[in-house]
Design a protein around this motif. Structure first.
Motif, PDB file in Angstrom:
ATOM      1  N   ASN A 185       0.850  -1.190   0.000  1.00 19.35           N
ATOM      2  CA  ASN A 185       0.000   0.000   0.000  1.00 19.35           C
ATOM      3  C   ASN A 185       0.879   1.230   0.000  1.00 19.35           C
ATOM      4  N   ALA A 186       0.984   1.846  -1.155  1.00 16.98           N
ATOM      5  CA  ALA A 186       1.783   3.062  -1.297  1.00 16.98           C
ATOM      6  C   ALA A 186       0.880   4.276  -1.090  1.00 16.98           C
ATOM      7  N   ILE A 187       1.462   5.349  -0.617  1.00 15.21           N
ATOM      8  CA  ILE A 187       0.697   6.591  -0.439  1.00 15.21           C
ATOM      9  C   ILE A 187       0.539   7.224  -1.816  1.00 15.21           C
ATOM     10  N   PRO A 188      -0.693   7.458  -2.255  1.00 12.60           N
ATOM     11  CA  PRO A 188      -0.900   8.047  -3.591  1.00 12.60           C
ATOM     12  C   PRO A 188      -0.250   9.427  -3.708  1.00 12.60           C
ATOM     13  N   LEU A 189       0.198   9.725  -4.909  1.00 14.89           N
ATOM     14  CA  LEU A 189       0.860  11.006  -5.164  1.00 14.89           C
ATOM     15  C   LEU A 189      -0.072  12.170  -4.860  1.00 14.89           C
ATOM     16  N   LYS A 190      -1.375  12.000  -5.113  1.00 20.08           N
ATOM     17  CA  LYS A 190      -2.305  13.107  -4.850  1.00 20.08           C
ATOM     18  C   LYS A 190      -2.367  13.428  -3.358  1.00 20.08           C
ATOM     19  N   HIS A 191      -2.159  12.441  -2.499  1.00 16.87           N
ATOM     20  CA  HIS A 191      -2.136  12.703  -1.054  1.00 16.87           C
ATOM     21  C   HIS A 191      -0.831  13.391  -0.651  1.00 16.87           C
ATOM     22  N   ARG A 192       0.257  12.976  -1.284  1.00 17.58           N
ATOM     23  CA  ARG A 192       1.545  13.606  -0.990  1.00 17.58           C
ATOM     24  C   ARG A 192       1.574  15.064  -1.449  1.00 17.58           C
ATOM     25  N   ALA A 193       0.746  15.395  -2.452  1.00 21.27           N
ATOM     26  CA  ALA A 193       0.725  16.744  -3.019  1.00 21.27           C
ATOM     27  C   ALA A 193      -0.086  17.735  -2.197  1.00 21.27           C
ATOM     28  N   VAL A 194      -0.876  17.266  -1.244  1.00 21.06           N
ATOM     29  CA  VAL A 194      -1.787  18.150  -0.497  1.00 21.06           C
ATOM     30  C   VAL A 194      -1.071  19.339   0.143  1.00 21.06           C
ATOM     31  N   PRO A 195       0.053  19.164   0.840  1.00 24.98           N
ATOM     32  CA  PRO A 195       0.716  20.336   1.442  1.00 24.98           C
ATOM     33  C   PRO A 195       1.199  21.346   0.391  1.00 24.98           C
ATOM     34  N   LEU A 196       1.696  20.855  -0.736  1.00 21.23           N
ATOM     35  CA  LEU A 196       2.149  21.750  -1.798  1.00 21.23           C
ATOM     36  C   LEU A 196       0.968  22.497  -2.413  1.00 21.23           C
ATOM     37  N   ILE A 197      -0.147  21.817  -2.602  1.00 20.99           N
ATOM     38  CA  ILE A 197      -1.346  22.465  -3.146  1.00 20.99           C
ATOM     39  C   ILE A 197      -1.805  23.577  -2.205  1.00 20.99           C
ATOM     40  N   ALA A 198      -1.783  23.309  -0.904  1.00 22.40           N
ATOM     41  CA  ALA A 198      -2.181  24.328   0.078  1.00 22.40           C
ATOM     42  C   ALA A 198      -1.238  25.531   0.020  1.00 22.40           C
ATOM     43  N   LEU A 199       0.064  25.272  -0.107  1.00 23.47           N
ATOM     44  CA  LEU A 199       1.035  26.360  -0.212  1.00 23.47           C
ATOM     45  C   LEU A 199       0.760  27.194  -1.468  1.00 23.47           C
ATOM     46  N   MET A 200       0.480  26.527  -2.577  1.00 24.35           N
ATOM     47  CA  MET A 200       0.227  27.242  -3.829  1.00 24.35           C
ATOM     48  C   MET A 200      -1.076  28.041  -3.758  1.00 24.35           C
ATOM     49  N   GLN A 201      -2.088  27.494  -3.126  1.00 22.50           N
ATOM     50  CA  GLN A 201      -3.348  28.228  -2.966  1.00 22.50           C
ATOM     51  C   GLN A 201      -3.140  29.485  -2.117  1.00 22.50           C
ATOM     52  N   ALA A 202      -2.340  29.375  -1.061  1.00 23.64           N
ATOM     53  CA  ALA A 202      -2.035  30.541  -0.232  1.00 23.64           C
ATOM     54  C   ALA A 202      -1.255  31.579  -1.039  1.00 23.64           C
ATOM     55  N   ALA A 203      -0.327  31.120  -1.872  1.00 23.43           N
ATOM     56  CA  ALA A 203       0.451  32.034  -2.706  1.00 23.43           C
ATOM     57  C   ALA A 203      -0.453  32.765  -3.705  1.00 23.43           C
ATOM     58  N   ILE A 204      -1.439  32.067  -4.238  1.00 27.47           N
ATOM     59  CA  ILE A 204      -2.382  32.692  -5.171  1.00 27.47           C
ATOM     60  C   ILE A 204      -3.209  33.756  -4.450  1.00 27.47           C
ATOM     61  N   ARG A 205      -3.702  33.409  -3.249  1.00 22.38           N
ATOM     62  CA  ARG A 205      -4.518  34.359  -2.470  1.00 22.38           C
ATOM     63  C   ARG A 205      -3.762  35.641  -2.178  1.00 22.38           C
ATOM     64  N   GLU A 206      -2.485  35.490  -1.829  1.00 20.59           N
ATOM     65  CA  GLU A 206      -1.685  36.656  -1.443  1.00 20.59           C
ATOM     66  C   GLU A 206      -0.840  37.219  -2.588  1.00 20.59           C
ATOM     67  N   LYS A 207      -1.006  36.633  -3.779  1.00 15.55           N
ATOM     68  CA  LYS A 207      -0.288  37.096  -4.971  1.00 15.55           C
ATOM     69  C   LYS A 207       1.236  37.082  -4.756  1.00 15.55           C
ATOM     70  N   LYS A 208       1.724  35.923  -4.309  1.00 18.76           N
ATOM     71  CA  LYS A 208       3.150  35.732  -4.058  1.00 18.76           C
ATOM     72  C   LYS A 208       3.667  34.593  -4.923  1.00 18.76           C
ATOM     73  N   GLY A 209       4.957  34.552  -5.133  1.00 15.04           N
ATOM     74  CA  GLY A 209       5.583  33.497  -5.908  1.00 15.04           C
ATOM     75  C   GLY A 209       5.876  32.267  -5.057  1.00 15.04           C
ATOM     76  N   VAL A 210       6.351  31.231  -5.718  1.00 17.42           N
ATOM     77  CA  VAL A 210       6.735  29.977  -5.054  1.00 17.42           C
ATOM     78  C   VAL A 210       8.123  29.602  -5.571  1.00 17.42           C
ATOM     79  N   SER A 211       8.990  29.191  -4.660  1.00 16.60           N
ATOM     80  CA  SER A 211      10.325  28.747  -5.059  1.00 16.60           C
ATOM     81  C   SER A 211      10.605  27.378  -4.451  1.00 16.60           C
ATOM     82  N   TRP A 212      11.596  26.694  -4.970  1.00 15.57           N
ATOM     83  CA  TRP A 212      11.987  25.404  -4.430  1.00 15.57           C
ATOM     84  C   TRP A 212      13.489  25.242  -4.570  1.00 15.57           C
ATOM     85  N   GLU A 213      14.044  24.516  -3.618  1.00 11.53           N
ATOM     86  CA  GLU A 213      15.495  24.257  -3.614  1.00 11.53           C
ATOM     87  C   GLU A 213      15.776  22.925  -2.968  1.00 11.53           C
TER      88      GLU A 213
END
Length: 105
Positions: free
Chosen positions: A77-105
């Motif tokens: 039983n592997a964790i589906p990718l869509k479940h792993r993406a939830v925190p990133l989706i929340a971060l992106m939604q917050a960035a959209i609300r506040e009109k901010k960019g997203v970076s990764w390193e």
């Protein structure tokens, strides 16, 4: 390897490199770090990510139905990718609300 997604709009999100790179590909970005999205590009990347996750889920369900005929094979039983993406989706939604960019390193 860990990849950290950051935005001024939300707390950082850390992911294993292989998972983060898959998500970046679904967003239409090159699967490499470091990188960034301008505030204007975050909504489009989020839409592509969500669409890609939906398509991936549909493919995996079809494969699961095909594999269900072979009951001798057990898959872990592997964790589906869509479940792993939830925190990133929340971060992106917050960035959209506040009109901010997203970076990764």
């Amino acid at each position: 390897m860990l990849i950290t997604f950051k935005s001024i709009a939300a707390a950082p999100v850390q992911m294993f490199g292989n998972v983060a790179l898959q998500l970046l590909e679904l967003m239409g970005r090159l699967p490499k770090a470091p990188g960034a999205l301008f505030a204007d590009d975050v909504a489009e990347a989020l839409a592509l990510l969500q669409q890609g996750l939906s398509e991936l889920e549909a493919r995996e369900e079809a494969e699961l139905l095909e594999d269900s005929a072979d009951k001798d094979q057990e898959k872990p039983n592997a964790i589906p990718l869509k479940h792993r993406a939830v925190p990133l989706i929340a971060l992106m939604q917050a960035a959209i609300r506040e009109k901010k960019g997203v970076s990764w390193e």
